[in-house]
Motif scaffolding. Structure first.
Motif, PDB file in Angstrom:
ATOM      1  N   SER A 149     -49.062  30.344 -73.799  1.00 42.38           N
ATOM      2  CA  SER A 149     -49.815  31.163 -72.851  1.00 42.38           C
ATOM      3  C   SER A 149     -51.282  31.321 -73.239  1.00 42.38           C
ATOM      4  CB  SER A 149     -49.176  32.547 -72.709  1.00 42.38           C
ATOM      5  OG  SER A 149     -49.049  33.181 -73.969  1.00 42.38           O
ATOM      6  N   GLU A 150     -51.593  31.319 -74.559  1.00 44.01           N
ATOM      7  CA  GLU A 150     -52.989  31.488 -74.960  1.00 44.01           C
ATOM      8  C   GLU A 150     -53.178  31.094 -76.417  1.00 44.01           C
ATOM      9  OE1 GLU A 150     -56.095  34.792 -73.858  1.00 44.01           O
ATOM     10  OE2 GLU A 150     -55.046  35.454 -75.665  1.00 44.01           O
ATOM     11  N   ILE A 151     -54.362  30.574 -76.694  1.00 43.29           N
ATOM     12  CA  ILE A 151     -54.798  30.283 -78.058  1.00 43.29           C
ATOM     13  C   ILE A 151     -55.997  31.178 -78.359  1.00 43.29           C
ATOM     14  CG2 ILE A 151     -55.741  28.539 -79.622  1.00 43.29           C
ATOM     15  CD1 ILE A 151     -54.394  26.427 -77.798  1.00 43.29           C
ATOM     16  N   ARG A 152     -55.966  31.864 -79.508  1.00 45.39           N
ATOM     17  CA  ARG A 152     -57.100  32.674 -79.948  1.00 45.39           C
ATOM     18  C   ARG A 152     -57.563  32.161 -81.309  1.00 45.39           C
ATOM     19  NH1 ARG A 152     -53.447  35.925 -78.090  1.00 45.39           N
ATOM     20  NH2 ARG A 152     -52.663  36.463 -80.167  1.00 45.39           N
ATOM     21  N   ILE A 153     -58.846  31.919 -81.430  1.00 45.42           N
ATOM     22  CA  ILE A 153     -59.409  31.383 -82.665  1.00 45.42           C
ATOM     23  C   ILE A 153     -60.463  32.341 -83.192  1.00 45.42           C
ATOM     24  CG2 ILE A 153     -60.726  29.477 -83.695  1.00 45.42           C
ATOM     25  CD1 ILE A 153     -59.560  27.705 -81.431  1.00 45.42           C
ATOM     26  N   GLY A 154     -60.304  32.749 -84.432  1.00 40.02           N
ATOM     27  CA  GLY A 154     -61.293  33.613 -85.070  1.00 40.02           C
ATOM     28  C   GLY A 154     -61.985  32.889 -86.197  1.00 40.02           C
ATOM     29  N   THR A 180     -68.797  30.245 -70.174  1.00 41.73           N
ATOM     30  CA  THR A 180     -67.628  30.412 -69.310  1.00 41.73           C
ATOM     31  C   THR A 180     -66.348  30.181 -70.087  1.00 41.73           C
ATOM     32  OG1 THR A 180     -68.870  29.675 -67.365  1.00 41.73           O
ATOM     33  CG2 THR A 180     -66.480  29.604 -67.218  1.00 41.73           C
ATOM     34  N   VAL A 181     -65.349  31.058 -69.875  1.00 39.52           N
ATOM     35  CA  VAL A 181     -64.021  30.868 -70.451  1.00 39.52           C
ATOM     36  C   VAL A 181     -63.003  30.843 -69.325  1.00 39.52           C
ATOM     37  CG1 VAL A 181     -64.620  31.964 -72.630  1.00 39.52           C
ATOM     38  CG2 VAL A 181     -63.652  33.356 -70.793  1.00 39.52           C
ATOM     39  N   PHE A 182     -61.845  30.255 -69.611  1.00 39.17           N
ATOM     40  CA  PHE A 182     -60.755  30.205 -68.639  1.00 39.17           C
ATOM     41  C   PHE A 182     -59.769  31.297 -68.988  1.00 39.17           C
ATOM     42  CE2 PHE A 182     -56.801  28.578 -66.820  1.00 39.17           C
ATOM     43  CZ  PHE A 182     -57.238  28.210 -65.550  1.00 39.17           C
ATOM     44  N   ASP A 183     -59.529  32.195 -68.045  1.00 32.85           N
ATOM     45  CA  ASP A 183     -58.705  33.372 -68.325  1.00 32.85           C
ATOM     46  C   ASP A 183     -57.945  33.767 -67.069  1.00 32.85           C
ATOM     47  OD1 ASP A 183     -57.661  35.523 -69.738  1.00 32.85           O
ATOM     48  OD2 ASP A 183     -59.300  36.847 -69.201  1.00 32.85           O
ATOM     49  N   ALA A 184     -56.641  34.025 -67.230  1.00 32.89           N
ATOM     50  CA  ALA A 184     -55.794  34.484 -66.126  1.00 32.89           C
ATOM     51  C   ALA A 184     -55.892  33.557 -64.918  1.00 32.89           C
ATOM     52  CB  ALA A 184     -56.155  35.918 -65.735  1.00 32.89           C
ATOM     53  N   GLY A 185     -55.925  32.272 -65.179  1.00 32.55           N
ATOM     54  CA  GLY A 185     -55.922  31.290 -64.105  1.00 32.55           C
ATOM     55  C   GLY A 185     -57.250  31.019 -63.452  1.00 32.55           C
ATOM     56  N   ARG A 186     -58.320  31.583 -63.989  1.00 30.30           N
ATOM     57  CA  ARG A 186     -59.632  31.331 -63.383  1.00 30.30           C
ATOM     58  C   ARG A 186     -60.723  31.348 -64.451  1.00 30.30           C
ATOM     59  NH1 ARG A 186     -62.503  36.111 -62.773  1.00 30.30           N
ATOM     60  NH2 ARG A 186     -61.307  38.016 -63.220  1.00 30.30           N
ATOM     61  N   SER A 187     -61.867  30.809 -64.095  1.00 28.28           N
ATOM     62  CA  SER A 187     -63.012  30.823 -65.000  1.00 28.28           C
ATOM     63  C   SER A 187     -63.781  32.113 -64.821  1.00 28.28           C
ATOM     64  CB  SER A 187     -63.924  29.621 -64.713  1.00 28.28           C
ATOM     65  OG  SER A 187     -63.244  28.424 -64.977  1.00 28.28           O
ATOM     66  N   VAL A 219     -62.685  22.495 -75.532  1.00 22.59           N
ATOM     67  CA  VAL A 219     -61.987  21.229 -75.772  1.00 22.59           C
ATOM     68  C   VAL A 219     -60.475  21.413 -75.680  1.00 22.59           C
ATOM     69  CG1 VAL A 219     -61.493  19.481 -77.518  1.00 22.59           C
ATOM     70  CG2 VAL A 219     -63.844  20.235 -77.146  1.00 22.59           C
ATOM     71  N   LEU A 220     -59.958  22.468 -76.297  1.00 26.74           N
ATOM     72  CA  LEU A 220     -58.513  22.695 -76.270  1.00 26.74           C
ATOM     73  C   LEU A 220     -58.026  22.967 -74.854  1.00 26.74           C
ATOM     74  CD1 LEU A 220     -58.171  24.826 -79.523  1.00 26.74           C
ATOM     75  CD2 LEU A 220     -57.292  22.504 -79.162  1.00 26.74           C
ATOM     76  N   HIS A 221     -58.817  23.670 -74.075  1.00 33.70           N
ATOM     77  CA  HIS A 221     -58.427  23.900 -72.679  1.00 33.70           C
ATOM     78  C   HIS A 221     -58.393  22.596 -71.903  1.00 33.70           C
ATOM     79  CE1 HIS A 221     -59.397  25.320 -68.405  1.00 33.70           C
ATOM     80  NE2 HIS A 221     -58.127  25.557 -68.629  1.00 33.70           N
ATOM     81  N   ARG A 222     -59.385  21.724 -72.129  1.00 29.40           N
ATOM     82  CA  ARG A 222     -59.414  20.442 -71.415  1.00 29.40           C
ATOM     83  C   ARG A 222     -58.288  19.519 -71.834  1.00 29.40           C
ATOM     84  NH1 ARG A 222     -64.928  20.572 -72.385  1.00 29.40           N
ATOM     85  NH2 ARG A 222     -64.938  18.876 -73.906  1.00 29.40           N
ATOM     86  N   VAL A 226     -54.424  24.650 -71.830  1.00 20.70           N
ATOM     87  CA  VAL A 226     -54.008  25.991 -72.252  1.00 20.70           C
ATOM     88  C   VAL A 226     -55.250  26.859 -72.380  1.00 20.70           C
ATOM     89  CG1 VAL A 226     -52.956  27.338 -74.109  1.00 20.70           C
ATOM     90  CG2 VAL A 226     -52.009  25.102 -73.521  1.00 20.70           C
ATOM     91  N   PRO A 227     -55.232  28.108 -71.897  1.00 14.96           N
ATOM     92  CA  PRO A 227     -56.377  28.988 -72.107  1.00 14.96           C
ATOM     93  C   PRO A 227     -56.647  29.197 -73.592  1.00 14.96           C
ATOM     94  CG  PRO A 227     -54.893  29.915 -70.467  1.00 14.96           C
ATOM     95  CD  PRO A 227     -54.173  28.746 -71.084  1.00 14.96           C
TER      96      PRO A 227
END
Length: 368
Positions: A149-154, A180-187, A219-222, A226-227
């Motif tokens: 569902s999501e990747i978070r990178i710190g 711009t980020v992709f979140d909840a199905g939209r940018s 890159v990971l989203h493309r 995955v968001p």
């Protein structure tokens, strides 16, 4: 095999040159290149007889043919505005590896995939710490889950490390800048160092990090569909809080413009308000069978620029030691993470894994 390292006398390039020059399965010769011939020659002399140094200015397109003669592989440690040199490499069938962290540049190189395939060359992007190690960790964990569902990178940076001016400038110019980020199905648009997120860094504890325009999230989203979001903080909590305040109230960018980015970069390089440690932490939320899970993998140590050099050198050797298809790829698309992570473990960097299982209302955390 001969490898050309452009920007080979900087902190990252010097590490790459040293690794390739001393590896038993490294190239037969290494060429260190940069605009300052004296610096290139000095580094070459320090590294042994199979290393040479040359003067090379990327802006001089008329020099490309001469510089690339008898070169089999190029490692690029200098940021570029355009792709003329990349095209020159690929059109000659020369494999190309780039340690830049700019997604704008990545997108331009990705469009050269057909050029690389037509000439039997391989280009590898996202090679370093972030992007690079973060991509490999994220891909490893997404493969372990049935859905993600999501990747978070710190990313936590130590302010005591002597960063090069290019790296410092790159970071400073992205504070407060919109992306711009992709979140909840939209940018949706966000600003650098404004949106907070609690991130667990095993060595440093739970820290509040802030939205930042690192390339790996894009890159990971493309590539994984995955968001993904990336966040940045510093080892100094006071500096992190100050930068957040300046960004949130839209004071940072006018101040930076008034001072001048070049001058601000110089001022920052004289400060030493933290240590030389760094940490990256990658969390992946998803589902495995009937369980909701959050997987975490983290790495920490000192000298983050050295990690970039170690990763780049070992990726360079890996693409020549294995059968890698022609085309343009990001590192996680063609290499498994474990071989790179094994190298980092051997060099003293610490890796941590944890897993939260939310089968019931009470999550269970497993550490290793």
């Amino acid at each position: 095999m001969t490898t050309l390292i452009v920007g080979g006398y900087g902190s990252v390039g010097r590490t790459i040159a040293g690794e390739l020059a001393t590896a038993s399965d490294g190239p037969s010769s290494v060429v260190v290149a940069g605009r300052d011939e004296t610096k290139a020659a000095t580094v070459a002399a320090e590294l042994g007889e199979n290393v040479s140094g040359i003067a090379f200015d990327l802006q001089r397109t008329d020099l490309y043919a001469r510089v690339l003669e008898d070169i089999d592989h190029v490692v690029m440690c200098v940021d570029q505005a355009g792709t003329a040199f990349v095209e020159a490499c690929l059109e000659r069938g020369i494999d190309y590896l780039d340690v830049t962290a700019s997604d704008e540049f990545f997108r331009r190189v990705e469009r050269l995939d057909d050029v690389a395939r037509d000439h039997g060359a391989t280009a590898v992007l996202s090679v370093g710490l972030a992007p690079g190690v973060t991509n490999l960790l994220a891909k490893r964990m997404t493969d372990q889950l049935s859905t993600v569902s999501e990747i978070r990178i710190g990313v936590l940076l130590g302010l005591g490390e002597a960063f090069g001016p290019a790296a410092s400038r790159w970071t400073l110019e992205r504070i407060g800048r919109e992306f711009t980020v992709f979140d909840a199905g939209r940018s949706r648009p966000v600003r650098g160092f404004v949106t907070p997120e609690p991130i667990e860094f095993p060595r440093y504890g739970r820290r509040r990090a802030y939205s930042f325009d690192f390339a790996d999230q894009h890159v990971l989203h493309r590539t994984l569909d995955v968001p993904a979001k990336t966040y940045l903080c510093f080892d100094s909590r006071a500096v992190t809080a100050a930068v957040y305040g300046l960004s949130r109230f839209e004071v940072y960018r006018p101040t930076a413009e008034a001072i001048g980015l070049d001058r601000l970069t110089g001022l920052v390089s004289t400060l030493s308000v933290g240590g030389e440690g760094f940490a990256v932490s990658v969390e992946v939320d998803g589902q495995q069978d009937s369980n909701a899970k959050t997987l975490l993998r983290a790495i920490d140590g000192e000298e983050q620029s050295r990690v970039t050099g170690l990763v780049a050198a070992n990726v360079s050797m890996a693409i020549h030691g294995t059968s890698v298809p022609s085309g343009v790829y990001h590192v996680h698309e063609i290499l498994d993470s474990e071989s790179i992570l094994d190298v980092l473990r051997e060099r003293g960097y610490r890796l941590t894994n944890s897993e939260q299982v939310r089968e019931t209302s009470n999550p269970v955390t497993l550490m290793s």
